[in-house]
Design a protein around this motif. Structure first.
Motif, PDB file in Angstrom:
ATOM      1  N   GLN A   1       0.819  -1.209   0.000  1.00 42.09           N
ATOM      2  CA  GLN A   1       0.000   0.000   0.000  1.00 42.09           C
ATOM      3  C   GLN A   1       0.854   1.261   0.000  1.00 42.09           C
ATOM      4  OE1 GLN A   1      -2.221  -0.583   3.592  1.00 42.09           O
ATOM      5  NE2 GLN A   1      -3.320  -2.379   2.817  1.00 42.09           N
ATOM      6  N   GLY A   2       2.181   1.109   0.040  1.00 42.12           N
ATOM      7  CA  GLY A   2       3.070   2.253   0.063  1.00 42.12           C
ATOM      8  C   GLY A   2       3.173   2.919   1.418  1.00 42.12           C
ATOM      9  N   ARG A   3       2.764   2.221   2.477  1.00 46.10           N
ATOM     10  CA  ARG A   3       2.781   2.816   3.813  1.00 46.10           C
ATOM     11  C   ARG A   3       4.051   2.467   4.578  1.00 46.10           C
ATOM     12  NH1 ARG A   3      -3.209   1.198   5.794  1.00 46.10           N
ATOM     13  NH2 ARG A   3      -2.933   2.810   7.388  1.00 46.10           N
ATOM     14  N   LEU A   4       4.849   1.559   4.056  1.00 43.57           N
ATOM     15  CA  LEU A   4       6.187   1.282   4.565  1.00 43.57           C
ATOM     16  C   LEU A   4       7.158   1.408   3.402  1.00 43.57           C
ATOM     17  CD1 LEU A   4       5.723  -1.888   6.837  1.00 43.57           C
ATOM     18  CD2 LEU A   4       5.930   0.489   7.566  1.00 43.57           C
ATOM     19  N   ALA A   5       8.339   1.926   3.676  1.00 44.04           N
ATOM     20  CA  ALA A   5       9.333   2.066   2.619  1.00 44.04           C
ATOM     21  C   ALA A   5       9.853   0.703   2.173  1.00 44.04           C
ATOM     22  CB  ALA A   5      10.489   2.940   3.105  1.00 44.04           C
ATOM     23  N   VAL A   6       9.999  -0.206   3.136  1.00 51.11           N
ATOM     24  CA  VAL A   6      10.499  -1.548   2.863  1.00 51.11           C
ATOM     25  C   VAL A   6      10.121  -2.423   4.046  1.00 51.11           C
ATOM     26  CG1 VAL A   6      12.750  -1.198   3.985  1.00 51.11           C
ATOM     27  CG2 VAL A   6      12.561  -2.849   2.092  1.00 51.11           C
ATOM     28  N   TYR A   7      10.008  -3.731   3.816  1.00 50.95           N
ATOM     29  CA  TYR A   7       9.757  -4.637   4.931  1.00 50.95           C
ATOM     30  C   TYR A   7      10.340  -6.005   4.605  1.00 50.95           C
ATOM     31  CZ  TYR A   7       7.561  -7.468   8.499  1.00 50.95           C
ATOM     32  OH  TYR A   7       7.358  -8.331   9.558  1.00 50.95           O
ATOM     33  N   PRO A   8      11.219  -6.522   5.470  1.00 50.63           N
ATOM     34  CA  PRO A   8      11.763  -7.868   5.301  1.00 50.63           C
ATOM     35  C   PRO A   8      10.914  -8.874   6.091  1.00 50.63           C
ATOM     36  CG  PRO A   8      13.108  -6.599   6.833  1.00 50.63           C
ATOM     37  CD  PRO A   8      11.898  -5.778   6.535  1.00 50.63           C
ATOM     38  N   SER A   9      10.125  -9.640   5.401  1.00 49.59           N
ATOM     39  CA  SER A   9       9.227 -10.593   6.061  1.00 49.59           C
ATOM     40  C   SER A   9      10.010 -11.696   6.769  1.00 49.59           C
ATOM     41  CB  SER A   9       8.298 -11.223   5.019  1.00 49.59           C
ATOM     42  OG  SER A   9       7.554 -12.291   5.577  1.00 49.59           O
ATOM     43  N   SER A  10       9.463 -12.162   7.880  1.00 51.80           N
ATOM     44  CA  SER A  10      10.058 -13.300   8.588  1.00 51.80           C
ATOM     45  C   SER A  10       9.110 -14.497   8.575  1.00 51.80           C
ATOM     46  CB  SER A  10      10.396 -12.922  10.033  1.00 51.80           C
ATOM     47  OG  SER A  10       9.259 -12.404  10.699  1.00 51.80           O
ATOM     48  N   ARG A  11       8.183 -14.518   7.623  1.00 49.74           N
ATOM     49  CA  ARG A  11       7.271 -15.655   7.505  1.00 49.74           C
ATOM     50  C   ARG A  11       8.069 -16.938   7.280  1.00 49.74           C
ATOM     51  NH1 ARG A  11       3.390 -17.009   2.424  1.00 49.74           N
ATOM     52  NH2 ARG A  11       2.602 -19.011   3.192  1.00 49.74           N
ATOM     53  N   GLY A  12       7.789 -17.939   8.084  1.00 47.73           N
ATOM     54  CA  GLY A  12       8.516 -19.199   8.033  1.00 47.73           C
ATOM     55  C   GLY A  12       9.597 -19.293   9.089  1.00 47.73           C
ATOM     56  N   GLN A  13       9.949 -18.153   9.706  1.00 52.26           N
ATOM     57  CA  GLN A  13      11.000 -18.136  10.717  1.00 52.26           C
ATOM     58  C   GLN A  13      10.456 -17.806  12.109  1.00 52.26           C
ATOM     59  OE1 GLN A  13      13.978 -16.136   7.425  1.00 52.26           O
ATOM     60  NE2 GLN A  13      14.624 -15.996   9.539  1.00 52.26           N
ATOM     61  N   GLU A  14       9.134 -17.950  12.277  1.00 52.28           N
ATOM     62  CA  GLU A  14       8.511 -17.574  13.539  1.00 52.28           C
ATOM     63  C   GLU A  14       8.996 -18.410  14.721  1.00 52.28           C
ATOM     64  OE1 GLU A  14       5.506 -16.514  10.315  1.00 52.28           O
ATOM     65  OE2 GLU A  14       6.778 -18.231  10.771  1.00 52.28           O
ATOM     66  N   ALA A  15       9.293 -19.680  14.507  1.00 54.07           N
ATOM     67  CA  ALA A  15       9.752 -20.520  15.619  1.00 54.07           C
ATOM     68  C   ALA A  15      11.073 -20.001  16.170  1.00 54.07           C
ATOM     69  CB  ALA A  15       9.893 -21.978  15.159  1.00 54.07           C
ATOM     70  N   CYS A  16      11.985 -19.618  15.287  1.00 48.81           N
ATOM     71  CA  CYS A  16      13.278 -19.087  15.727  1.00 48.81           C
ATOM     72  C   CYS A  16      13.095 -17.805  16.532  1.00 48.81           C
ATOM     73  CB  CYS A  16      14.163 -18.789  14.518  1.00 48.81           C
ATOM     74  SG  CYS A  16      14.740 -20.237  13.614  1.00 48.81           S
ATOM     75  N   GLN A  17      12.228 -16.941  16.056  1.00 51.99           N
ATOM     76  CA  GLN A  17      12.134 -15.611  16.640  1.00 51.99           C
ATOM     77  C   GLN A  17      11.335 -15.595  17.939  1.00 51.99           C
ATOM     78  OE1 GLN A  17      11.446 -12.374  14.012  1.00 51.99           O
ATOM     79  NE2 GLN A  17      12.795 -13.187  12.449  1.00 51.99           N
ATOM     80  N   THR A  18      10.269 -16.359  18.011  1.00 51.83           N
ATOM     81  CA  THR A  18       9.472 -16.348  19.242  1.00 51.83           C
ATOM     82  C   THR A  18      10.091 -17.218  20.328  1.00 51.83           C
ATOM     83  OG1 THR A  18       8.076 -18.163  18.424  1.00 51.83           O
ATOM     84  CG2 THR A  18       7.339 -15.928  17.966  1.00 51.83           C
ATOM     85  N   ALA A  19      10.528 -18.408  19.956  1.00 47.55           N
ATOM     86  CA  ALA A  19      11.060 -19.339  20.963  1.00 47.55           C
ATOM     87  C   ALA A  19      12.337 -18.801  21.590  1.00 47.55           C
ATOM     88  CB  ALA A  19      11.306 -20.706  20.337  1.00 47.55           C
ATOM     89  N   SER A  20      13.159 -18.130  20.807  1.00 54.26           N
ATOM     90  CA  SER A  20      14.409 -17.593  21.351  1.00 54.26           C
ATOM     91  C   SER A  20      14.137 -16.505  22.376  1.00 54.26           C
ATOM     92  CB  SER A  20      15.292 -17.052  20.224  1.00 54.26           C
ATOM     93  OG  SER A  20      14.607 -16.076  19.460  1.00 54.26           O
TER      94      SER A  20
END
Length: 354
Positions: free
Chosen positions: A48-67
């Motif tokens: 929608q042009g509301r963020l300049a850029v965004y690096p998605s972490s879809r698929g890496q949720e286990a690493c990010q939440t569990a840690s």
């Protein structure tokens, strides 16, 4: 040894990590569902042009939440630009998480209050910061642990080598969590290193090394908790290599079809960490359909609030660019700040006269 160009094969879909207490398992599931919903909304904002850029972490949720959930609130996180879900799990406001990608500030949250360093865009430099903070805490007699997130591509940087080497020599309490999502933007791992695994690199520094299934939330939680305990009790740093996969493109500016096939992405999508944990908890009787519905509804309410908040972009005082840079600003910056203040005052006066 023959080095193949193909990325590491997806891990089995079966859970491999040890069972967790029911409350911990449910907290993990809630964080992952919430993180997935947040990530989906942030991706929509870029379209929608509301963020300049965004690096998605879809698929890496286990690493990010569990840690995050394996650490104490007093421990420190040193994230890269891809750790938005980790920051959300840490309790940072969703709008503040996205401030960097909106272009409002370099960091939208108070690092000290959240024990979370600013998201780092230069590769591997946050590893040095983590090692330095952890060693300072050790020398002061604190039991603080620093966790540095790093991608597989960033392990090719000199800063990673220097940080792990320093931490091992000093026995600094650091956990280096490598999220091996198979690609450094478009370069597969096999074209970056001939090492059998990234975890093997730890031995060369005299640090502990372990390779884990990064799509198994229980396995990640257990490994990070064990590494943090080792660090906290004087055992030194650990290099954890978590095998996972980046389902979306590197960022919204990347065309991932140029370097990987749809079949490869689909194979890894079949090992989805959220679905795996949900299946495991349903099988174990820890989770039921009513709880799933409630958690999903809460995640949807969070994204709805985020959409409402993003409806009106914030107005920033341009004088902020001179703040929080130097304790004692040098003369040229003081002169520039004074010039800006004078011009702002003149513009405001002209507006009042009109």
């Amino acid at each position: 040894m023959t080095v193949l160009d193909a990325p590491t094969a997806p891990p089995t879909a079966a859970p491999t990590g040890p069972p967790l207490p029911a409350d911990t398992a449910l907290a993990l599931y809630r964080a992952m569902v919430t993180g997935r919903a947040f990530d989906r909304q942030a991706t929509a904002f870029t379209r929608q042009g509301r963020l300049a850029v965004y690096p998605s972490s879809r698929g890496q949720e286990a690493c990010q939440t569990a840690s995050v959930l394996a650490l104490r609130p007093t421990d420190w996180l040193f994230p890269t630009y891809r750790e938005s879900v980790a920051l959300l799990t840490r309790g940072i406001d969703p709008v503040e998480v996205l401030t960097l990608f909106r272009g409002d500030r370099h960091c939208g949250y108070d690092p000290h209050a959240h024990r979370t360093a600013p998201q780092c865009t230069p590769l591997a430099t946050q590893c040095l910061h983590a090692a330095g903070l952890a060693d300072a805490a050790r020398m002061r007699g604190h039991d603080t642990v620093a966790l540095a997130y790093i991608g597989d591509g960033a392990t090719s940087e000199g800063d990673f080598h220097e940080a792990v080497n320093y931490a091992a020599v000093r026995r600094a309490p650091v956990v280096f969590l490598i999220q091996n999502n198979q690609y450094a933007i478009s370069v597969p791992l096999a074209k970056q290193t001939a090492a059998r695994t990234l975890a093997d690199k730890a031995a060369g520094y005299g640090a502990a090394g372990e390779r884990i299934d990064g799509n198994d939330a229980a396995a990640v939680h257990t490994a990070v908790a064990r590494a943090a305990h080792r660090a906290r009790t004087g055992g030194g740093p650990t290099v954890l290599e978590a095998l996972t996969y980046r389902i979306e493109a590197h960022t919204n500016a990347d065309d991932d079809t140029r370097y990987r096939s749809a079949e490869e992405v689909a194979a890894w999508a079949g090992k989805d960490p959220v679905a795996r944990l949900e299946h495991r908890l349903l099988t174990d009787g820890v989770l039921d359909e009513d709880t799933i519905t409630g958690i999903t509804r809460d995640a949807q309410e969070l994204t709805a609030r985020l959409r409402r908040t993003f409806a009106s972009p914030p107005r920033r005082d341009p004088a902020e660019m001179f703040q929080h840079v130097y304790h004692q600003p040098p003369p040229h910056l003081r002169a520039q700040a004074a010039l800006l203040a004078a011009e702002t005052a003149t513009t405001a006066a002209a507006g009042e006269d009109a």
